[in-house]
Design a protein around this motif. Structure first.
Motif, mmCIF file in Angstrom:
data_model
loop_
_atom_site.group_PDB
_atom_site.id
_atom_site.type_symbol
_atom_site.label_atom_id
_atom_site.label_comp_id
_atom_site.label_asym_id
_atom_site.label_seq_id
_atom_site.Cartn_x
_atom_site.Cartn_y
_atom_site.Cartn_z
ATOM 1 N N ASP A 193 8.410 27.354 11.153
ATOM 2 C CA ASP A 193 9.603 27.632 10.331
ATOM 3 C C ASP A 193 10.671 26.543 10.467
ATOM 4 O O ASP A 193 11.619 26.508 9.694
ATOM 5 C CB ASP A 193 10.182 29.017 10.696
ATOM 6 N N GLU A 194 10.529 25.667 11.439
ATOM 7 C CA GLU A 194 11.525 24.597 11.589
ATOM 8 C C GLU A 194 11.062 23.293 10.964
ATOM 9 O O GLU A 194 11.795 22.308 10.954
ATOM 10 C CB GLU A 194 11.824 24.344 13.076
ATOM 11 N N PHE A 195 9.812 23.280 10.486
ATOM 12 C CA PHE A 195 9.264 22.010 10.016
ATOM 13 C C PHE A 195 9.779 21.650 8.630
ATOM 14 O O PHE A 195 9.811 22.462 7.719
ATOM 15 C CB PHE A 195 7.737 22.075 9.976
ATOM 16 N N GLU A 196 10.230 20.392 8.481
ATOM 17 C CA GLU A 196 10.650 19.880 7.181
ATOM 18 C C GLU A 196 10.002 18.529 6.978
ATOM 19 O O GLU A 196 10.025 17.686 7.867
ATOM 20 C CB GLU A 196 12.166 19.684 7.140
ATOM 21 N N LEU A 197 9.452 18.290 5.808
ATOM 22 C CA LEU A 197 8.893 16.972 5.517
ATOM 23 C C LEU A 197 10.031 15.968 5.460
ATOM 24 O O LEU A 197 11.136 16.277 5.025
ATOM 25 C CB LEU A 197 8.160 16.987 4.187
ATOM 26 N N GLY A 198 9.741 14.751 5.879
ATOM 27 C CA GLY A 198 10.777 13.720 5.822
ATOM 28 C C GLY A 198 11.452 13.523 7.155
ATOM 29 O O GLY A 198 11.998 12.463 7.415
ATOM 30 N N ASP A 199 11.399 14.537 8.010
ATOM 31 C CA ASP A 199 11.986 14.406 9.343
ATOM 32 C C ASP A 199 11.370 13.283 10.141
ATOM 33 O O ASP A 199 11.990 12.700 11.017
ATOM 34 C CB ASP A 199 11.774 15.708 10.144
ATOM 35 N N PRO A 235 3.790 24.801 19.398
ATOM 36 C CA PRO A 235 4.764 23.715 19.480
ATOM 37 C C PRO A 235 4.705 23.022 20.843
ATOM 38 O O PRO A 235 4.616 23.683 21.881
ATOM 39 C CB PRO A 235 6.108 24.438 19.296
ATOM 40 N N LYS A 236 4.762 21.701 20.812
ATOM 41 C CA LYS A 236 4.642 20.926 22.049
ATOM 42 C C LYS A 236 4.995 19.478 21.747
ATOM 43 O O LYS A 236 4.876 19.039 20.602
ATOM 44 C CB LYS A 236 3.195 21.016 22.557
ATOM 45 N N GLU A 237 5.442 18.775 22.743
ATOM 46 C CA GLU A 237 5.690 17.334 22.577
ATOM 47 C C GLU A 237 4.627 16.536 23.311
ATOM 48 O O GLU A 237 4.353 16.797 24.476
ATOM 49 C CB GLU A 237 7.048 16.961 23.175
ATOM 50 N N TYR A 238 4.029 15.587 22.601
ATOM 51 C CA TYR A 238 3.034 14.720 23.224
ATOM 52 C C TYR A 238 3.533 13.287 23.191
ATOM 53 O O TYR A 238 4.201 12.875 22.249
ATOM 54 C CB TYR A 238 1.717 14.740 22.444
ATOM 55 N N GLY A 239 3.169 12.510 24.199
ATOM 56 C CA GLY A 239 3.403 11.071 24.127
ATOM 57 C C GLY A 239 2.275 10.418 23.349
ATOM 58 O O GLY A 239 1.175 10.944 23.269
ATOM 59 N N ASP A 264 0.843 -1.191 0.000
ATOM 60 C CA ASP A 264 0.000 0.000 0.000
ATOM 61 C C ASP A 264 0.878 1.241 0.000
ATOM 62 O O ASP A 264 1.793 1.387 0.801
ATOM 63 C CB ASP A 264 -0.901 0.000 1.236
ATOM 64 N N ASP A 265 0.556 2.107 -0.921
ATOM 65 C CA ASP A 265 1.352 3.317 -1.123
ATOM 66 C C ASP A 265 1.502 4.137 0.165
ATOM 67 O O ASP A 265 2.532 4.716 0.446
ATOM 68 C CB ASP A 265 0.670 4.123 -2.227
ATOM 69 N N ARG A 266 0.449 4.166 0.989
ATOM 70 C CA ARG A 266 0.486 5.022 2.172
ATOM 71 C C ARG A 266 1.245 4.392 3.326
ATOM 72 O O ARG A 266 1.964 5.060 4.067
ATOM 73 C CB ARG A 266 -0.956 5.325 2.634
ATOM 74 N N PHE A 267 1.052 3.061 3.490
ATOM 75 C CA PHE A 267 1.565 2.443 4.710
ATOM 76 C C PHE A 267 2.859 1.659 4.510
ATOM 77 O O PHE A 267 3.458 1.192 5.467
ATOM 78 C CB PHE A 267 0.487 1.554 5.337
ATOM 79 N N SER A 268 3.290 1.495 3.238
ATOM 80 C CA SER A 268 4.574 0.831 3.023
ATOM 81 C C SER A 268 5.682 1.699 3.609
ATOM 82 O O SER A 268 6.701 1.208 4.061
ATOM 83 C CB SER A 268 4.804 0.587 1.531
ATOM 84 N N GLU A 269 5.432 2.988 3.595
ATOM 85 C CA GLU A 269 6.405 3.916 4.155
ATOM 86 C C GLU A 269 5.665 4.924 5.036
ATOM 87 O O GLU A 269 5.264 5.994 4.577
ATOM 88 C CB GLU A 269 7.110 4.641 3.017
ATOM 89 N N PRO A 270 5.440 4.562 6.306
ATOM 90 C CA PRO A 270 4.664 5.447 7.184
ATOM 91 C C PRO A 270 5.325 6.820 7.254
ATOM 92 O O PRO A 270 6.538 6.933 7.417
ATOM 93 C CB PRO A 270 4.729 4.738 8.537
ATOM 94 N N ARG A 271 4.549 7.881 7.138
ATOM 95 C CA ARG A 271 5.149 9.220 7.026
ATOM 96 C C ARG A 271 4.092 10.310 7.201
ATOM 97 O O ARG A 271 2.898 10.020 7.280
ATOM 98 C CB ARG A 271 5.792 9.374 5.639
ATOM 99 N N VAL A 272 4.571 11.546 7.214
ATOM 100 C CA VAL A 272 3.681 12.709 7.219
ATOM 101 C C VAL A 272 3.765 13.366 5.855
ATOM 102 O O VAL A 272 4.856 13.507 5.294
ATOM 103 C CB VAL A 272 4.091 13.713 8.318
ATOM 104 N N ILE A 313 6.285 11.235 15.251
ATOM 105 C CA ILE A 313 5.499 11.871 14.198
ATOM 106 C C ILE A 313 5.703 13.372 14.368
ATOM 107 O O ILE A 313 5.432 13.913 15.430
ATOM 108 C CB ILE A 313 4.002 11.522 14.353
ATOM 109 N N GLU A 314 6.222 14.025 13.318
ATOM 110 C CA GLU A 314 6.440 15.469 13.438
ATOM 111 C C GLU A 314 5.473 16.232 12.546
ATOM 112 O O GLU A 314 5.320 15.919 11.369
ATOM 113 C CB GLU A 314 7.890 15.808 13.058
ATOM 114 N N VAL A 315 4.824 17.221 13.120
ATOM 115 C CA VAL A 315 3.921 18.074 12.350
ATOM 116 C C VAL A 315 4.180 19.526 12.744
ATOM 117 O O VAL A 315 4.660 19.796 13.846
ATOM 118 C CB VAL A 315 2.437 17.723 12.604
ATOM 119 N N PRO A 316 3.878 20.464 11.832
ATOM 120 C CA PRO A 316 4.100 21.871 12.169
ATOM 121 C C PRO A 316 2.982 22.425 13.052
ATOM 122 O O PRO A 316 1.860 21.933 13.010
ATOM 123 C CB PRO A 316 4.103 22.555 10.798
ATOM 124 N N ALA A 317 3.319 23.463 13.809
ATOM 125 C CA ALA A 317 2.325 24.103 14.671
ATOM 126 C C ALA A 317 1.220 24.744 13.833
ATOM 127 O O ALA A 317 1.403 25.019 12.641
ATOM 128 C CB ALA A 317 3.016 25.166 15.528
#
Lengths: 73, 590, 56, 169
Positions: free
Chosen positions: D159-165, D131-135, D52-60, D84-88
Motif C-alpha cells: 500500500d505504500e508503493f508508488e511508481l517513480g519513487d 517488506p525488507k531492505e537488501y544491499g 534505448d527506451d528502457r535504459f535511457s531512464e533506469p526505472r521500475v 530500486i523500490e518494488v512492492p512486497a
C-alpha cells in the motif's frame, strides 16, 4: 607405551587444531549454534595443547615410525 | 639428525647433469614467483580484512593482479615444466635431444613472465601509462598495456615448445623401443601436454586475434562475451594443468616415500586420459550466470564437469590405497591402525598427505561450484577463492613444496638444510590454510564478494548467521599471515640447502606399481586417438555457444569501447564521471 | 629398479594378490558419507532455503 | 585389465554420486523452477544506452498484476536507479546492462546473483516476499573504485508503493 616423536606431535596437533576449529563453522552453519569465538578458540587451544602434552609425556601414545626412516628422504 | 641414508644409487644430477640444471632453473623461477606472490598475498589478506592497510585501495587491484598471475601462471607452470623435464628424462631414461632447444623454451617463458610482470607492476608507477590492473582474468573491455598480452603470448609459446620437447624425447625413445609401453611418468607428461595444446587454443585466439591487436589500437571495439568465453575455454583446463604435476607426484613419488608401491598403473593412465578428454569442454561452468549463453549449453558444461569428478575420485582411492600398501609393508596393521606406521616425520610425505586431505575438502566446494543453479548462491563470492586456495593453493602448492623436499637432493646432490623446518613449514601451511579458507567459505555464504579491496559498504551490512564478520576477517588475516610465514620458511630452507655439503650416492629409485601396465589394453597408450577424441569433444561443447555469441555480438562486438585500466588513485573516486573521463582519455592513448 | 625405496623400512613385502586396501575402503566410504550429507545440506538448506528464489 | 573389487565398489559409488548431483540440479531446475540467466535478455549497443527506451531512464515499471520490471544500469561505480523500490509479494524481472565494463549484480545474501556484460542484457526474475531492505553490490572487478559500487533494493509494503519513487534524479 613409547613416547611420540616431536615431529609426530607437531603434525598431529596441527591437524587436530584445524579439525576442532572447523567444527565451530559446522555447528554454526549446519546446526545454527552460535558459539562464543574467544571461548571456543581457548577451548580449541586447550584441547590441542593438552593433547600435545599428553603425547609428549607418553600419557597417550602413538607408535612412532620405524627409526630407520628418520633421515631417509 | 643422524646421517643421510645412502642408497648408493646415482641421483638424477649424476645421470643427467645438463637436464638437472634446466630443472633447477625452472624450479627457482617458480620459487621466486611463489615468494613474490606470497608478499602480495599477505598485503591482500591484511588489507581486505581491514587489519592493516599499507596501500591505497586502488592499488589493491594491482597487488591482486600480481598475486594471481605470479601464483597461478608463474609459480605453478614453471614448476610444471621443471618437474615434467625431470619426469620425461627420468622415465624414458634418456637426455633431451637438444639442450639448447630446452634452454630456449625456458628463456621464452622467463621473457614472457618478465614482460607481464613489468606491465602489472607499472600500475604502481603513476608516471607511466604502463599498467595491467585487469586481474588474472583480464576481461575485456578492461584493457591492459600491450606488454601484458604480449608477455602472456610469449609465455604460452614457451610452454608449447616445452611440450614439443617432451614429445621429441618420447618419439626418439619410441623409435628405439618400438614394442614397449610408454613409462607411466612419460605417459602422464604427454597426456597433460596434449590437454594443454587443446586448452590453449582458447587463450591463443583470445590474446593473439583480439586482445593484443586491440590493445595496440588496430581496432577499437571488442565482443566482451566472446573473449570472456575464450578465456574460460582455457581458464578451466588450466586448473588441471596446475593439478597434474601434483597428481604425477602422488601417483609416482608418494607411494615410494610411503614405503609402498602404486596400487594400479593402468588406472593412473585411465585417469590421465579422462583429464585429457574432459578438462576443456567444461569451461562454460564459470559462466553459469552470464547473459548471452543459452541454458542448454550451460547444462552440457555441467554434465561434463560432473563426470570430470570421476578421475579425481578414482585418484583418491588409488593414492590412499598405495599409501596403505606402504604402511602395511612397514608393519602397519589394523583397519585404520596402519595410519600410524607412516613416515609422518618426513616433510615430503606429510606435506603431500596434508595437501591431499585439504584437496578432499576443496573437492567438496568444487562440487558445489559445479552445480549449475546452486551457483547463484556462491558465484563471485569469496567462497570461490576459498575453494581454489584449497585446490591450487594447497593440493597443488603444498604438494609441489613437499615434493621439492624430496626432489631437490636428487637435483643438487645436497641434503636439505633442515627437515624439522620443512616439517614445521608444511604443518603451518595446513593450519594457515585451514583458518583462511574456512573463513572464506563461510564469508562467501554470507554474500561477501571476492576481488574487492574493501568489503564494507555504506548502505548495508553483511548478516552473519553465526559469529561475526569481523571475527571471520581476523581468522582470514591470521591464516594469510601463517601462509606467508610458511612460504618464507620454504624458500629459505631451499636457499640454505645450497650451503650443505655435496654427497654422493643419494639417489632414490621409484618403486614399481603393484598392478603393472602389462595387464592393461594397449589402446590406453594410443595418444593420437585420445587427442583426436578430445578435439571432437571440444568442438561439440564449444562450436554452438561460440557461434551464437559471435552471431549476437559480432566478432568485434559493436558498441563496446575499450576501458584502459590506467587508474590512478585520484581517478578512482566514487564519482562515475571521473571514471568515464579516465576512459575517454585512455581511449585517445591506446 | 628395486621394488621399494629402502629395504630397511620394509618389515614385509606385500605382493599384488595378498593386498586388500580395506583401510582405504573405510576412509573413502566415510568421505562418501560426508560428501552426500554436505551436498544435501548445501543444496536444500543453504540454497533452496535462501531468499529471492530465481524463477522463470 | 585387473581392477580390485574395492576399487570397483568405489567406481560405482562415484558414478552414483555424480548422477545424484546432476539429478539434484535437474530437480531444482524443473520441480522448483529455477532458471539460469540465459540468452533471452537480448543484446544492446552499449555506447548508446541513452537511445534505448528502457535504459535511457533506469526505472521500475509495472507490467501486470503483481508483476514488475526493473531496468538497471550498472556502470563504474554506481547502480541506477538507486534505490530500486518494488512492492512486497510481487514478481520482479531485472534487466541489467552496462555501458562500460563487466560488472556483477548481487542482491546481498540472496540467490539473485548474475553477471552484467556490456552489449548483453541480463534478465533475472525473482519473487519478493515481505517488506525488507537488501544491499546490492558489484561482485565483478570493474576498476579502481570497484569496492564503492553499491546500491539498494527496497521492498516496500504494497500500500505504500508508488511508481517513480525509484528514480533518484
Amino acid at each position: 607405551m613409547r613416547r611420540t616423536t616431536q615431529g609426530g606431535i607437531l603434525v598431529g596437533c596441527g591437524v587436530l587444531f584445524v579439525i576442532v576449529w572447523e567444527i565451530r563453522s559446522a555447528l554454526g552453519l549446519l546446526a545454527g549454534v552460535d558459539t562464543n569465538p574467544q571461548l571456543y578458540m581457548l577451548l580449541t587451544l586447550a584441547v590441542v595443547g593438552l593433547t600435545a602434552v599428553a603425547l609428549a609425556i607418553g600419557l597417550i601414545g602413538l607408535r612412532p615410525e620405524p627409526p630407520a626412516d628418520e633421515d631417509a628422504q | 639428525m643422524s646421517e643421510q641414508l645412502e642408497s648408493g644409487a646415482p641421483t638424477f644430477l649424476d645421470k643427467f647433469p645438463d637436464e638437472a640444471a634446466v630443472v633447477r632453473a625452472a624450479l627457482w623461477s617458480s620459487f621466486i614467483a611463489l615468494a613474490l606472490g606470497a608478499v602480495f598475498g599477505l598485503i591482500q589478506a591484511l588489507h581486505r580484512t581491514d587489519v592493516l592497510r599499507l596501500i591505497d585501495s586502488t592499488d589493491y587491484y594491482t597487488v591482486l593482479t600480481a598475486h594471481g598471475v605470479l601464483m597461478v601462471v608463474s609459480f605453478t607452470i614453471f614448476f610444471l615444466v621443471g618437474l615434467f623435464t625431470w619426469a620425461t628424462v627420468r622415465s624414458f631414461d634418456r637426455g633431451v635431444e637438444s639442450i639448447r632447444y630446452t634452454w630456449t623454451w625456458y628463456g621464452l617463458m622467463v621473457a614472457g613472465t618478465l614482460m607481464a610482470v613489468v606491465a602489472i607492476l607499472g600500475g604502481f608507477v603513476p608516471q607511466t601509462d604502463i599498467s595491467a590492473d585487469v586481474l588474472f582474468t583480464f576481461y575485456a573491455p578492461m584493457q591492459a598495456h600491450p606488454l601484458f598480452y604480449g608477455g602472456l603470448a610469449i609465455f604460452v609459446i614457451g610452454t608449447w615448445l616445452a611440450g614439443a620437447d617432451y614429445i621429441w624425447t618420447w618419439r626418439a625413445w619410441a623409435a628405439e623401443n618400438p614394442d614397449e609401453r610408454i613409462p607411466l611418468q612419460g605417459f602422464m607428461v604427454l597426456t597433460t601436454m596434449l590437454m594443454w595444446y587443446v586448452a590453449t587454443i582458447g587463450i591463443a585466439i583470445a590474446v593473439v586475434a583480439f586482445l593484443l591487436p586491440w590493445s595496440l589500437g588496430l581496432f577499437d571495439q571488442i565482443n566482451p562475451l566472446l573473449t570472456r568465453t575464450l578465456f574460460w575455454f582455457w581458464g578451466h583446463p588450466v586448473v588441471y594443468f596446475w593439478l597434474m604435476p601434483a597428481y604425477l607426484l602422488w601417483y609416482t613419488v608418494l607411494p615410494t616415500i610411503a614405503g609402498g608401491r602404486l596400487f594400479s598403473d593402468p588406472l593412473g593412465r585411465v585417469v590421465f586420459v579422462l583429464f585429457l578428454l574432459l578438462s576443456t569442454p567444461v569451461g562454460i561452468h564459470h559462466q553459469y550466470v552470464d547473459p548471452g549463453i543459452a541454458e542448454g549449453f550451460k547444462t552440457i558444461a555441467m554434465t561434463n564437469t560432473m563426470f570430470l569428478l570421476l578421475p579425481s575420485l578414482l585418484t583418491a582411492f588409488t593414492v590412499v590405497a598405495s599409501v596403505e600398501h606402504g604402511a602395511r609393508q612397514r608393519g602397519g596393521t589394523g583397519l585404520l591402525g596402519w595410519l600410524r606406521a607412516l613416515p609422518w616425520r618426513n616433510p615430503a610425505f606429510t606435506g603431500m598427505m596434508l595437501a591431499g586431505l585439504m584437496f578432499a575438502a576443496g573437492g567438496f566446494s568444487g562440487m558445489i561450484n559445479a552445480g549449475m543453479n546452486i551457483n547463484y548462491l556462491v558465484h563471485n563470492t569469496i567462497w570461490v577463492p576459498g575453494h581454489f586456495h584449497l585446490t591450487v593453493g594447497t593440493a597443488v602448492a603444498l604438494t609441489l613444496m613437499a615434493a621439492t623436499y624430496w626432489l631437490w637432493p636428487q637435483l643438487t646432490n645436497r641434503r636439505l638444510y633442515s627437515r624439522p623446518i620443512g616439517l614445521a613449514q608444511v604443518v603451518i601451511w595446513f593450519v594457515g590454510m585451514g583458518l583462511m579458507s574456512n573463513a572464506m567459505h563461510v564469508q562467501g555464504l554470507f554474500g561477501i564478494p571476492r576481488r574487492t579491496a574493501e568489503p564494507q559498504y555504506e548502505g548495508f551490512d553483511f548478516v552473519a548467521s553465526f559469529g561475526s564478520v569481523s571475527e571471520l576477517n581476523l581468522q582470514l588475516a591470521i591464516g594469510g599471515t601463517l601462509l606467508f610465514i610458511s612460504t618464507m620458511l620454504f624458500v629459505t630452507n631451499i636457499a640454505l640447502s645450497a650451503g650443505t655439503p655435496k654427497l654422493s650416492g643419494i639417489g632414490q629409485p621409484l618403486s614399481e606399481p603393484l598392478s603393472t601396465v602389462d595387464d592393461s589394453p594397449e589402446i590406453l597408450d594410443n595418444l593420437k586417438l585420445w587427442f583426436g577424441i578430445a578435439l571432437v569433444l571440444v568442438v561439440l561443447a564449444y562450436a554452438l555457444p561460440l557461434a551464437s555469441i559471435i552471431d549476437r555480438g559480432g566478432l568485434l562486438g559493436p558498441g563496446v569501447d575499450p576501458v584502459p585500466m590506467i587508474v590512478e588513485p585520484v581517478a578512482a573516486t566514487i564519482e562515475p564521471t571521473l571514471g568515464r573521463l579516465a576512459a575517454a582519455v585512455g581511449s585517445v592513448v591506446p | 629398479m628395486v621394488p621399494t625405496m629402502s629395504g630397511e623400512n620394509t618389515v614385509r613385502e606385500i605382493g599384488h594378490d595378498e593386498f586388500d586396501p580395506k583401510g582405504t575402503l573405510v576412509l573413502i566410504l566415510v568421505y562418501f558419507g560426508v560428501l552426500s550429507v554436505m551436498w544435501v545440506f548445501m543444496y536444500f538448506v543453504e540454497f533452496l532455503g535462501n531468499d529471492l528464489t530465481v524463477l522463470v | 585389465m585387473n581392477i580390485h573389487n574395492y576399487e570397483k565398489i568405489w567406481l560405482v559409488l562415484s558414478m552414483l554420486l555424480i548422477i545424484g548431483f546432476i539429478s539434484t540440479v535437474v530437480y531444482g531446475a524443473t520441480a522448483v523452477g529455477i532458471e539460469m540467466v540465459n540468452d533471452e535478455g537480448g543484446t544492446i549497443d552499449s555506447t548508446a544506452l541513452d537511445e534505448d527506451d528502457r535504459f535511457s531512464e533506469p526505472r521500475v515499471e509495472k507490467v501486470g498484476e503483481d508483476e514488475y520490471e526493473a531496468y538497471v544500469v550498472a556502470r563504474q561505480f554506481i547502480f541506477e536507479p538507486n534505490p530500486i523500490e518494488v512492492p512486497a509479494n510481487s514478481t520482479v524481472t531485472f534487466y541489467v546492462t552496462s555501458p562500460d565494463v563487466l560488472h556483477g549484480f548481487e542482491v546481498v545474501g540472496t540467490n539473485a546473483n548474475a553477471m552484467v556484460v556490456p552489449g548483453e542484457i541480463t534478465e533475472l526474475t525473482v519473487e519478493v516476499n515481505e517488506p525488507k531492505e537488501y544491499g546490492i553490490l558489484c561482485n565483478e572487478y570493474c576498476g579502481g573504485g570497484h569496492h564503492t559500487m553499491e546500491g539498494k533494493l527496497i521492498v516496500v509494503p504494497e500500500d505504500e508503493f508508488e511508481l517513480g519513487d525509484s528514480n533518484d534524479e
